[in-house]
Scaffold this motif. Structure first.
Motif, short mmCIF file in Angstrom:
data_model
loop_
_atom_site.label_atom_id
_atom_site.label_comp_id
_atom_site.label_asym_id
_atom_site.label_seq_id
_atom_site.Cartn_x
_atom_site.Cartn_y
_atom_site.Cartn_z
N CYS A 6 92.80 96.69 27.23
CA CYS A 6 92.88 98.15 27.12
C CYS A 6 94.06 98.55 26.23
O CYS A 6 93.94 99.49 25.44
CB CYS A 6 93.03 98.78 28.49
SG CYS A 6 91.55 98.66 29.51
N CYS A 36 84.34 99.66 29.14
CA CYS A 36 85.52 100.30 29.74
C CYS A 36 85.44 101.84 29.67
O CYS A 36 85.68 102.43 28.62
CB CYS A 36 86.78 99.81 29.03
SG CYS A 36 88.28 100.46 29.77
N TYR A 38 87.54 103.93 30.84
CA TYR A 38 88.87 104.50 30.64
C TYR A 38 89.21 104.60 29.15
O TYR A 38 89.73 105.61 28.68
CB TYR A 38 89.92 103.68 31.38
CG TYR A 38 89.60 103.53 32.84
CD1 TYR A 38 89.66 104.63 33.70
CD2 TYR A 38 89.17 102.32 33.37
CE1 TYR A 38 89.34 104.51 35.05
CE2 TYR A 38 88.84 102.19 34.71
CZ TYR A 38 88.92 103.29 35.54
OH TYR A 38 88.59 103.18 36.86
N ASN A 41 87.12 107.29 27.54
CA ASN A 41 87.74 108.59 27.80
C ASN A 41 88.93 108.82 26.87
O ASN A 41 89.09 109.91 26.33
CB ASN A 41 88.17 108.67 29.26
CG ASN A 41 88.65 110.05 29.63
OD1 ASN A 41 88.00 111.04 29.36
ND2 ASN A 41 89.82 110.11 30.26
#
Length: 65
Positions: A6, A36, A38, A41
């Protein structure tokens, strides 16, 4: 704490705002974004902020790169 994948994805998404990514950067990033939510987003938030800043700068006669 962000996972290493990430962390790399968010760095690449930020860099993508300023330069085209190499193919070796694009493929792993796209695969990561598929898995993912996250980071997806984060990508949407970056796009929103960039568009908002361009609109704001457009009203004052300045262009945000």
């Amino acid at each position: 704490m962000l996972k290493e994948k990430c962390r790399r994805a968010t760095r690449l998404l930020s860099e993508q705002q300023d330069r085209p990514l190499a193919l070796g950067e694009q493929v792993p990033l796209r695969l990561h974004l598929l898995a993912c939510p996250y980071c997806r987003n984060f990508k949407m938030q970056l796009s929103f902020l960039r568009e908002a800043s361009q609109r704001y700068a457009g009203g004052s006669g300045h262009k945000v790169p």
